[in-house]
Design a protein around this motif. Sequence first.
Motif: not given
Lengths: 297, 382
Positions: B262-263, B211-212, B208-209, B259-260, B256, B122, B269, B265-266, B215-216
């Motif tokens: 990317a979250t 890709v978030a 890993v993040l 992480g926040a 993080s 991350y 979505f 972005a989720g 794509i998201v």
Amino acid sequence: MGGLIELFTDYTLRNVALGSALLGVVSGVLGCFAVLRRQGLLGDALAHAALPGICLAYLLTASKTPVVLLLGAAVAGWLATLLILQIVKHTRISEDGALGIVLSTFFAFGIVLLTFITKRSDAHQSGLDKFLFGQAATLVEEHVITMAALGGAALGMVALLYKEFKLLAFDAPFAASLGFDTNVLSVLLTSLIVIAIVIGLQTVGVVLMAAMLIGPAVAARQWTDRLGVMIILAALFGAGAGVAGALISVSDKGIPTGPMIILSLTVIVLCSLFFAPARGLVWDALRRTRQRAALAK
Amino acid sequence: MTTAIFVIVLTGALVAAACALLGSFLVLRRMAMLADAISHAILPGIVAGYFFAQGPNLLAGFAGAALAAAVTVAVVEALQNTRRVGGESAIGIVFPAMFALGTFFVSKYFANVHLDNDAVLYGNIEFAAFDVLIINGVNWGPQSLWVLGALCVVNLLFVVLFFKELKLATFDPGLAAALGFSPALIHYALMTMVSITAVGAFTAVGAVLVVAFMIVPAATAYLLTDDLRRMIAIAVSVGILSAAGGFVVAFIFDASVAGAMATMAGICFLLALLFSPSHGLVTRFKRLRRQRMRLAMENLVVHLLNHEHVAYEEHEAEVNHLSSELRWQTGFARRVIGLAQRAQLVQLTDGHLALTDAGRELARRAAATTVEPSSDLLAASP
């Protein structure tokens, strides 16, 4: 050979090897169904999605017992599956996109919770961060017993519903026409995969779990056209990779167990792809050169 | 402190923008999981690059990662071409193997020196401000801003210059090939850009993040528009917005930052999934219900019109009778009548319904366009 003798005498190594072998058996068996249903990457998404579930379960109960964490992972995995299905069904986003979205955002949320937990408690006290890469080296007898119980239950279900799962994997519409509730069977199979994932998180971690499900099944597929044989072979390959990974990781300092299990598994997959009788790529190539030579004459 | 915050948010925004520029094509071309595989698989490449350069050398990292990405794409395609392995299984075998190799190298040779395994997952965006670029002793400011800024420019140029080719190859690869654009070439060009972007974003948000971020936001935009240009613009905006919002959340909860982001972005979505004007689940549910009620009201007024000025009009216009005649549940009938009253189509006096002028007008128009009004129409409505 020293490693093999230690396998039976060294307490830690025995637990690590036993745990990894157990994981290999359970994920090998369940992976067969996932791969045959072309849902190999669903396991990847579920493994990533389990992270926030585990963290939330820990935050809510302040307990690290496997059953609580399993429940958290199962709920999160179930939610992720539901979301993926809904996205594919109701929007024009492809299954590939839905997997990517759910996988990455659940994982991101898990990372947020994880860093939140680690910074609040004394550093690494919660031990949850071990789920990222697995903690095979720290497996103790208690873990192995829990894993055996969970894995045994999952394998028992597969044995009980073998005929139904087989039908679901090869011809789901036919299964539905015979009156089996394919939705229930599907959910059940996914739940069993979640169990395999929870066992795997302890050993190889979130990111590498996909290979534990897909690898043994793909390797076993090369050797046979029968599901029963494929399942047994996958279990053996999984167990073999688990023990090999454990042995390699204790041979020198600073070698992590999880990645070594995956790399051993990759070797098994490659050997199967190249050298399996009938389907092996090497025999295929040889056959073709021979035919070409015969034709040239 | 404020500069540090500014650098972190700007870094996040640049990562988001660079990723979202490519993301739209990944989502449309169904390559989300391949991008995920690439972002994992570059790890051994980066580590090998650092190993040979004997330190976290940026160029060596780029070179190694690009090589690893090329190997990944090639091996996945080779596996698929053997027909021994399903497409998704091929991806699921290759990227964990590469990632395992990478984590092995990290634990063996770099443990806590230049890389650690958590940062691999991350990233280290929190330290973006402290990692400065120094050339010939001159401090040029945070390195991440330079790298990611350049990446944004390169990706923007790629998308703008090859927009026509990308669009054609994405929506109609057959036509693209017939017109002389090689879809395969465009495919590999896009994969190269994805791997370069993943390396550039690696130090900030981890493998890993990334890709978030790719794509998201793009998937969010896909739910909001049908126009490719607009989709890319929305994706970039959503990405930047998530970066800013995510920082605030991370700051409050001390979690993080990547992480926040990317979250967030989720969450964007999820909002689009539920409330998008064209594709949202809630919006569509509401639209369906509205259509159903409109149809029911039309049925009601046509029914009343049919029985106007006949001997048994009194009976037919009774509220209770309507339920059985039109085969409506009592609750539903009451709702329809309530709506019709509010729309001033009917009037209710002593349990009897009478059409208003507006209602009669609607009934005539509806009767002209529909066949014999019956409750079957309701069942047939979309």
